[in-house]
Design a protein around this motif. Sequence first.
Motif, short mmCIF file in Angstrom:
data_model
loop_
_atom_site.label_atom_id
_atom_site.label_comp_id
_atom_site.label_asym_id
_atom_site.label_seq_id
_atom_site.Cartn_x
_atom_site.Cartn_y
_atom_site.Cartn_z
N HIS A 168 34.70 40.81 34.79
CA HIS A 168 35.92 40.44 35.51
C HIS A 168 36.59 39.27 34.79
O HIS A 168 35.97 38.59 33.98
CB HIS A 168 35.64 40.11 36.97
CG HIS A 168 34.85 38.85 37.18
ND1 HIS A 168 33.50 38.76 36.95
CD2 HIS A 168 35.24 37.62 37.57
CE1 HIS A 168 33.09 37.54 37.20
NE2 HIS A 168 34.12 36.81 37.57
N VAL A 169 37.87 39.08 35.12
CA VAL A 169 38.62 37.95 34.55
C VAL A 169 39.00 37.07 35.73
O VAL A 169 39.84 37.45 36.55
CB VAL A 169 39.87 38.43 33.78
CG1 VAL A 169 40.58 37.24 33.15
CG2 VAL A 169 39.51 39.48 32.74
N PRO A 170 38.37 35.90 35.86
CA PRO A 170 38.63 35.03 37.00
C PRO A 170 40.01 34.36 36.94
O PRO A 170 40.63 34.28 35.88
CB PRO A 170 37.52 33.98 36.93
CG PRO A 170 36.92 34.08 35.59
CD PRO A 170 37.34 35.38 34.98
N THR B 249 36.10 45.31 35.49
CA THR B 249 36.46 46.13 36.64
C THR B 249 37.50 45.45 37.52
O THR B 249 38.12 46.10 38.35
CB THR B 249 35.23 46.45 37.52
OG1 THR B 249 34.65 45.21 37.96
CG2 THR B 249 34.20 47.26 36.75
N PHE B 250 37.68 44.14 37.32
CA PHE B 250 38.60 43.39 38.17
C PHE B 250 39.25 42.25 37.39
O PHE B 250 38.57 41.52 36.67
CB PHE B 250 37.85 42.81 39.38
CG PHE B 250 38.70 41.97 40.29
CD1 PHE B 250 39.64 42.54 41.11
CD2 PHE B 250 38.55 40.59 40.30
CE1 PHE B 250 40.44 41.76 41.95
CE2 PHE B 250 39.34 39.80 41.13
CZ PHE B 250 40.28 40.39 41.96
N VAL B 251 40.55 42.12 37.55
CA VAL B 251 41.30 41.00 36.99
C VAL B 251 41.91 40.25 38.18
O VAL B 251 42.71 40.81 38.92
CB VAL B 251 42.41 41.47 36.02
CG1 VAL B 251 43.17 40.27 35.47
CG2 VAL B 251 41.82 42.30 34.89
N ASP B 252 41.51 39.01 38.34
CA ASP B 252 42.02 38.19 39.44
C ASP B 252 43.54 38.07 39.33
O ASP B 252 44.08 37.92 38.23
CB ASP B 252 41.38 36.80 39.38
CG ASP B 252 41.75 35.94 40.56
OD1 ASP B 252 42.85 35.35 40.55
OD2 ASP B 252 40.95 35.86 41.50
N PRO B 253 44.25 38.14 40.46
CA PRO B 253 45.71 38.03 40.42
C PRO B 253 46.23 36.78 39.70
O PRO B 253 47.33 36.80 39.15
CB PRO B 253 46.11 38.02 41.89
CG PRO B 253 45.04 38.81 42.56
CD PRO B 253 43.78 38.45 41.82
N SER C 48 42.41 47.66 27.17
CA SER C 48 41.86 48.99 26.93
C SER C 48 40.34 48.99 26.92
O SER C 48 39.70 47.97 26.69
CB SER C 48 42.35 49.52 25.58
OG SER C 48 43.74 49.66 25.58
N SER C 49 39.80 50.17 27.15
CA SER C 49 38.34 50.40 27.06
C SER C 49 37.57 49.47 27.98
O SER C 49 36.64 48.77 27.57
CB SER C 49 37.86 50.28 25.61
OG SER C 49 38.50 51.23 24.80
N ASN C 50 37.99 49.47 29.22
CA ASN C 50 37.29 48.77 30.28
C ASN C 50 37.03 49.77 31.41
O ASN C 50 37.06 50.98 31.17
CB ASN C 50 38.11 47.57 30.76
CG ASN C 50 37.98 46.39 29.80
OD1 ASN C 50 36.93 45.80 29.67
ND2 ASN C 50 39.08 46.06 29.12
N LEU D 146 45.11 47.50 38.96
CA LEU D 146 45.55 46.21 38.45
C LEU D 146 46.66 45.72 39.37
O LEU D 146 47.72 46.33 39.46
CB LEU D 146 46.06 46.35 37.01
CG LEU D 146 46.23 45.07 36.21
CD1 LEU D 146 44.91 44.31 36.06
CD2 LEU D 146 46.79 45.39 34.83
N SER D 147 46.40 44.65 40.07
CA SER D 147 47.35 44.11 41.03
C SER D 147 48.65 43.72 40.33
O SER D 147 48.62 43.13 39.25
CB SER D 147 46.75 42.89 41.72
OG SER D 147 47.73 42.21 42.47
#
Length: 161
Positions: free
Chosen positions: A9-11, A32-36, A51-53, A58-59
């Motif tokens: 994830h990207v916090p 799997t998740f990118v913080d807003p 790519s390739s995740n 994606l919010s």
Amino acid sequence: LLQGNRLTHVPGNVLSSFSQLSSLYLNSNNITFVDPAALTGLSQLSYLDLSSNSLTFLSPQVTQSLLTLQQLKLDSNLFSVFPTLLCQNMTMLQQLSMVNNLLQTLPPNALIHCPTLVNINLDNNPISNFSVGAFNGLPSLGVLSLGFNALTTLQPGHFSG
């Protein structure tokens, strides 16, 4: 460059101190998740590669501050629904690539919020149909690639707009 790691994830605000960053490569991870708020403060970003995740969603808040973004790559993820609000505030976005996802259809006005798009690549998805008007509002579109999908018919009006 953060590609080829094991990020999941990207916090939020993790990259905010890099306000002059112009390209960000987050491809080939397990995201799997990118913080807003993850990309807040990247006011000079023109290229983003996710790519390739393993992204399924994606919010729109993730990209709302990316006013200078010109290229967005979301290839080889798990998107099954087209993110219609994704480029709502990206007034400079010229290239969008969602090759090799799980997209099955495109709704009407799918890209209406992306009027500056010049190149769209939706190759290698299981797209079997798309709504008349899916490509409305794209006056600068020069390349639309829908190769290697599951399309069986085309209707009058599919490419108008």
